[in-house]
Design a protein around this motif. Structure first.
Motif, short mmCIF file in Angstrom:
data_model
loop_
_atom_site.label_atom_id
_atom_site.label_comp_id
_atom_site.label_asym_id
_atom_site.label_seq_id
_atom_site.Cartn_x
_atom_site.Cartn_y
_atom_site.Cartn_z
N VAL A 75 0.84 -1.20 0.00
CA VAL A 75 0.00 0.00 0.00
C VAL A 75 0.87 1.24 0.00
O VAL A 75 0.61 2.22 -0.72
CB VAL A 75 -0.96 -0.01 1.21
N ARG A 76 1.94 1.23 0.78
CA ARG A 76 2.86 2.37 0.82
C ARG A 76 3.49 2.63 -0.55
O ARG A 76 3.63 3.77 -0.98
CB ARG A 76 3.95 2.11 1.87
N GLU A 77 3.86 1.56 -1.26
CA GLU A 77 4.46 1.72 -2.59
C GLU A 77 3.44 2.23 -3.61
O GLU A 77 3.77 3.03 -4.47
CB GLU A 77 5.06 0.40 -3.06
N VAL A 78 2.21 1.75 -3.52
CA VAL A 78 1.18 2.21 -4.45
C VAL A 78 0.90 3.70 -4.26
O VAL A 78 0.64 4.42 -5.22
CB VAL A 78 -0.12 1.37 -4.30
N LYS A 79 1.00 4.18 -3.04
CA LYS A 79 0.79 5.60 -2.78
C LYS A 79 1.88 6.46 -3.40
O LYS A 79 1.68 7.65 -3.65
CB LYS A 79 0.72 5.87 -1.28
N LYS A 80 3.05 5.87 -3.68
CA LYS A 80 4.16 6.61 -4.28
C LYS A 80 4.01 6.74 -5.80
O LYS A 80 4.70 7.54 -6.41
CB LYS A 80 5.49 5.91 -3.99
N VAL A 81 3.13 5.96 -6.40
CA VAL A 81 2.99 5.96 -7.86
C VAL A 81 2.41 7.29 -8.32
O VAL A 81 1.47 7.81 -7.74
CB VAL A 81 2.07 4.80 -8.32
N VAL A 82 3.00 7.83 -9.38
CA VAL A 82 2.48 9.05 -9.98
C VAL A 82 1.59 8.63 -11.14
O VAL A 82 2.08 8.14 -12.16
CB VAL A 82 3.63 9.96 -10.48
N TRP A 83 0.30 8.81 -10.97
CA TRP A 83 -0.65 8.39 -11.98
C TRP A 83 -0.78 9.46 -13.05
O TRP A 83 -0.70 10.65 -12.75
CB TRP A 83 -2.01 8.11 -11.34
N PRO A 84 -0.97 9.07 -14.32
CA PRO A 84 -1.09 10.06 -15.39
C PRO A 84 -2.39 10.85 -15.30
O PRO A 84 -3.39 10.35 -14.78
CB PRO A 84 -1.05 9.23 -16.67
N GLU A 85 -2.36 12.06 -15.83
CA GLU A 85 -3.57 12.86 -15.90
C GLU A 85 -4.51 12.25 -16.95
O GLU A 85 -4.10 11.43 -17.77
CB GLU A 85 -3.23 14.30 -16.28
N ARG A 86 -5.75 12.70 -16.95
CA ARG A 86 -6.73 12.13 -17.87
C ARG A 86 -6.31 12.33 -19.32
O ARG A 86 -6.40 11.42 -20.14
CB ARG A 86 -8.10 12.79 -17.63
N LYS A 87 -5.82 13.51 -19.66
CA LYS A 87 -5.42 13.80 -21.04
C LYS A 87 -4.30 12.87 -21.48
O LYS A 87 -4.33 12.30 -22.58
CB LYS A 87 -4.98 15.26 -21.15
N GLU A 88 -3.30 12.69 -20.63
CA GLU A 88 -2.18 11.82 -20.96
C GLU A 88 -2.63 10.37 -21.10
O GLU A 88 -2.20 9.65 -22.01
CB GLU A 88 -1.10 11.94 -19.88
#
Length: 127
Positions: A75-88
């Motif tokens: 869970v800690r690692e998933v919180k570090k993920v930078v998710w793409p914006e909708r447009k990207e």
């Protein structure tokens, strides 16, 4: 060259906890079938109660504590993920669809070309 040693300590009590959890789960499955005359509500209640007890017993073992720690780390690692914006995300999805379409056309053309070469030119099996 780095090597990591994995040390596991399995005490007799820890192994007994895991065995007890498995035994409780098996007892729950047996109870499910033995409670058939009492109806599905009693069957499922017995099975779910046994499963809950088995989970609690397992989580008190070292393996259970390691599983919980692994879950927390995940869970800690998933919180570090930078998710793409909708447009990207939409652009990347469009690129994938276009690539799949181009590859499908390419493979279709390759198939038809090989079919023409082998059946019409080499073998003379004209349709």
């Amino acid at each position: 060259m780095a090597t990591s040693e994995v040390q596991t300590v399995n005490s007799t009590a820890d192994k007994a906890r895991v065995a007890a959890a498995v035994a409780v789960l098996i007892a729950g499955l047996v109870a499910y079938y033995l409670l058939a005359k009492q109806g599905p509500l009693a069957q499922w209640a017995g099975l779910l109660a046994a499963a809950a007890v088995a989970v609690v017993v397992f989580l008190t073992s070292e393996s259970g504590r390691q599983l919980v720690a692994f879950g927390r780390d995940a869970v800690r690692e998933v919180k570090k993920v930078v998710w793409p914006e909708r447009k990207e995300a939409m652009q990347i999805t469009a690129y994938v669809f276009v690539f799949v379409l181009v590859m499908a056309v390419f493979l279709w053309l390759t198939d038809k070309t090989l079919e023409w070469v082998f059946y019409d030119l080499i073998l003379g099996w004209k349709k």
